[in-house]
Design a protein around this motif. Structure first.
Motif, mmCIF file in Angstrom:
data_model
loop_
_atom_site.group_PDB
_atom_site.id
_atom_site.type_symbol
_atom_site.label_atom_id
_atom_site.label_comp_id
_atom_site.label_asym_id
_atom_site.label_seq_id
_atom_site.Cartn_x
_atom_site.Cartn_y
_atom_site.Cartn_z
ATOM 1 N N GLN A 20 9.935 -1.894 -8.683
ATOM 2 C CA GLN A 20 9.140 -1.960 -9.913
ATOM 3 C C GLN A 20 8.738 -3.399 -10.222
ATOM 4 O O GLN A 20 7.601 -3.655 -10.620
ATOM 5 C CB GLN A 20 9.914 -1.354 -11.075
ATOM 6 C CG GLN A 20 10.023 0.148 -10.975
ATOM 7 C CD GLN A 20 10.936 0.741 -12.021
ATOM 8 O OE1 GLN A 20 11.845 0.084 -12.531
ATOM 9 N NE2 GLN A 20 10.722 2.010 -12.341
ATOM 10 N N ARG A 21 9.654 -4.342 -10.041
ATOM 11 C CA ARG A 21 9.318 -5.763 -10.255
ATOM 12 C C ARG A 21 8.207 -6.205 -9.308
ATOM 13 O O ARG A 21 7.273 -6.890 -9.715
ATOM 14 C CB ARG A 21 10.550 -6.643 -10.067
ATOM 15 C CG ARG A 21 11.398 -6.786 -11.296
ATOM 16 C CD ARG A 21 12.412 -7.919 -11.158
ATOM 17 N NE ARG A 21 13.390 -7.671 -10.117
ATOM 18 C CZ ARG A 21 14.504 -6.955 -10.260
ATOM 19 N NH1 ARG A 21 14.774 -6.399 -11.428
ATOM 20 N NH2 ARG A 21 15.345 -6.802 -9.275
ATOM 21 N N LEU A 22 8.304 -5.810 -8.052
ATOM 22 C CA LEU A 22 7.288 -6.173 -7.066
ATOM 23 C C LEU A 22 5.924 -5.610 -7.443
ATOM 24 O O LEU A 22 4.914 -6.317 -7.383
ATOM 25 C CB LEU A 22 7.700 -5.661 -5.680
ATOM 26 C CG LEU A 22 6.701 -5.902 -4.555
ATOM 27 C CD1 LEU A 22 6.569 -7.395 -4.264
ATOM 28 C CD2 LEU A 22 7.131 -5.157 -3.305
ATOM 29 N N GLU A 23 5.891 -4.361 -7.860
ATOM 30 C CA GLU A 23 4.624 -3.742 -8.231
ATOM 31 C C GLU A 23 4.020 -4.384 -9.477
ATOM 32 O O GLU A 23 2.813 -4.577 -9.557
ATOM 33 C CB GLU A 23 4.807 -2.242 -8.413
ATOM 34 C CG GLU A 23 5.055 -1.541 -7.086
ATOM 35 C CD GLU A 23 5.365 -0.067 -7.220
ATOM 36 O OE1 GLU A 23 5.215 0.493 -8.326
ATOM 37 O OE2 GLU A 23 5.758 0.520 -6.198
ATOM 38 N N SER B 99 12.019 6.210 3.361
ATOM 39 C CA SER B 99 11.505 4.960 3.923
ATOM 40 C C SER B 99 11.661 3.770 2.974
ATOM 41 O O SER B 99 11.208 2.667 3.285
ATOM 42 C CB SER B 99 10.026 5.130 4.287
ATOM 43 O OG SER B 99 9.266 5.430 3.130
ATOM 44 N N ALA B 100 12.314 3.960 1.833
ATOM 45 C CA ALA B 100 12.467 2.887 0.844
ATOM 46 C C ALA B 100 13.199 1.686 1.438
ATOM 47 O O ALA B 100 14.182 1.829 2.152
ATOM 48 C CB ALA B 100 13.219 3.393 -0.379
ATOM 49 N N LYS B 101 12.687 0.513 1.124
ATOM 50 C CA LYS B 101 13.301 -0.723 1.591
ATOM 51 C C LYS B 101 13.819 -1.571 0.429
ATOM 52 O O LYS B 101 14.450 -2.590 0.626
ATOM 53 C CB LYS B 101 12.302 -1.526 2.410
ATOM 54 C CG LYS B 101 11.910 -0.832 3.714
ATOM 55 C CD LYS B 101 11.012 -1.699 4.522
ATOM 56 C CE LYS B 101 10.498 -1.147 5.807
ATOM 57 N NZ LYS B 101 10.999 -0.003 6.411
ATOM 58 N N ARG B 102 13.505 -1.117 -0.807
ATOM 59 C CA ARG B 102 13.953 -1.827 -2.009
ATOM 60 C C ARG B 102 14.524 -0.816 -3.000
ATOM 61 O O ARG B 102 14.080 0.325 -3.043
ATOM 62 C CB ARG B 102 12.783 -2.555 -2.667
ATOM 63 C CG ARG B 102 12.272 -3.715 -1.885
ATOM 64 C CD ARG B 102 11.053 -4.355 -2.561
ATOM 65 N NE ARG B 102 10.451 -5.321 -1.671
ATOM 66 C CZ ARG B 102 9.633 -5.028 -0.675
ATOM 67 N NH1 ARG B 102 9.288 -3.788 -0.451
ATOM 68 N NH2 ARG B 102 9.141 -5.970 0.096
ATOM 69 N N LYS C 150 2.498 -7.683 -8.378
ATOM 70 C CA LYS C 150 1.235 -7.477 -7.662
ATOM 71 C C LYS C 150 0.111 -7.135 -8.619
ATOM 72 O O LYS C 150 -1.028 -7.584 -8.433
ATOM 73 C CB LYS C 150 1.389 -6.362 -6.615
ATOM 74 C CG LYS C 150 2.153 -6.799 -5.391
ATOM 75 C CD LYS C 150 2.209 -5.665 -4.382
ATOM 76 C CE LYS C 150 2.887 -6.086 -3.109
ATOM 77 N NZ LYS C 150 2.920 -4.990 -2.119
ATOM 78 N N ARG C 151 0.395 -6.323 -9.649
ATOM 79 C CA ARG C 151 -0.649 -5.976 -10.628
ATOM 80 C C ARG C 151 -1.113 -7.207 -11.401
ATOM 81 O O ARG C 151 -2.290 -7.355 -11.702
ATOM 82 C CB ARG C 151 -0.135 -4.919 -11.608
ATOM 83 C CG ARG C 151 -0.243 -3.512 -11.077
ATOM 84 C CD ARG C 151 -0.055 -2.488 -12.193
ATOM 85 N NE ARG C 151 1.217 -2.605 -12.862
ATOM 86 C CZ ARG C 151 2.318 -1.937 -12.540
ATOM 87 N NH1 ARG C 151 2.304 -1.104 -11.542
ATOM 88 N NH2 ARG C 151 3.434 -2.096 -13.215
ATOM 89 N N ARG C 152 -0.190 -8.100 -11.734
ATOM 90 C CA ARG C 152 -0.566 -9.301 -12.494
ATOM 91 C C ARG C 152 -1.420 -10.247 -11.669
ATOM 92 O O ARG C 152 -2.224 -10.987 -12.205
ATOM 93 C CB ARG C 152 0.681 -10.045 -12.971
ATOM 94 C CG ARG C 152 1.235 -9.436 -14.236
ATOM 95 C CD ARG C 152 2.374 -10.251 -14.727
ATOM 96 N NE ARG C 152 3.560 -9.614 -14.124
ATOM 97 C CZ ARG C 152 4.778 -10.077 -14.169
ATOM 98 N NH1 ARG C 152 5.031 -11.208 -14.762
ATOM 99 N NH2 ARG C 152 5.768 -9.445 -13.628
ATOM 100 N N ARG C 153 -1.235 -10.257 -10.355
ATOM 101 C CA ARG C 153 -1.973 -11.176 -9.485
ATOM 102 C C ARG C 153 -3.421 -10.753 -9.278
ATOM 103 O O ARG C 153 -4.224 -11.525 -8.817
ATOM 104 C CB ARG C 153 -1.286 -11.280 -8.128
ATOM 105 C CG ARG C 153 0.038 -12.019 -8.252
ATOM 106 C CD ARG C 153 0.617 -12.311 -6.940
ATOM 107 N NE ARG C 153 -0.295 -13.175 -6.179
ATOM 108 C CZ ARG C 153 -0.164 -13.435 -4.905
ATOM 109 N NH1 ARG C 153 0.810 -12.907 -4.228
ATOM 110 N NH2 ARG C 153 -1.010 -14.210 -4.288
#
Length: 74
Positions: free
Chosen positions: A64-67, A55-58, A70-73
């Motif tokens: 990893q960049r997206l995650e 189901s991966a879309k990236r 999200k953690r920094r936000r």
């Protein structure tokens, strides 16, 4: 006093329903088809990643960049 117990039981039931709904949504997302092309960088998603997570879309790097973002936000 009996009304108080009913309120707690109702809250527990609602919590369980929300949890079950969340689980079903996650299962549906994982069961869905992914994409052969990364949505972020438009490069091909690695075959190993698609095998491990159909189901991966990236691609792995973009995910990893997206995650990290999200953690920094939080």
């Amino acid at each position: 006093m009996k009304l108080g117990n009913f309120a707690f039981e109702l809250a527990d039931l609602r919590t369980e329903q929300e949890r079950a709904t969340g689980i079903r949504a996650a299962q549906a997302a994982l069961a869905g088809q992914g994409s052969p092309i990364c949505l972020a960088c438009e490069e091909e998603i690695e075959p190993e990643r698609r095998l491990a997570l159909p189901s991966a879309k990236r691609c792995l790097a973009c995910q990893q960049r997206l995650e990290r973002f999200k953690r920094r936000r939080r």
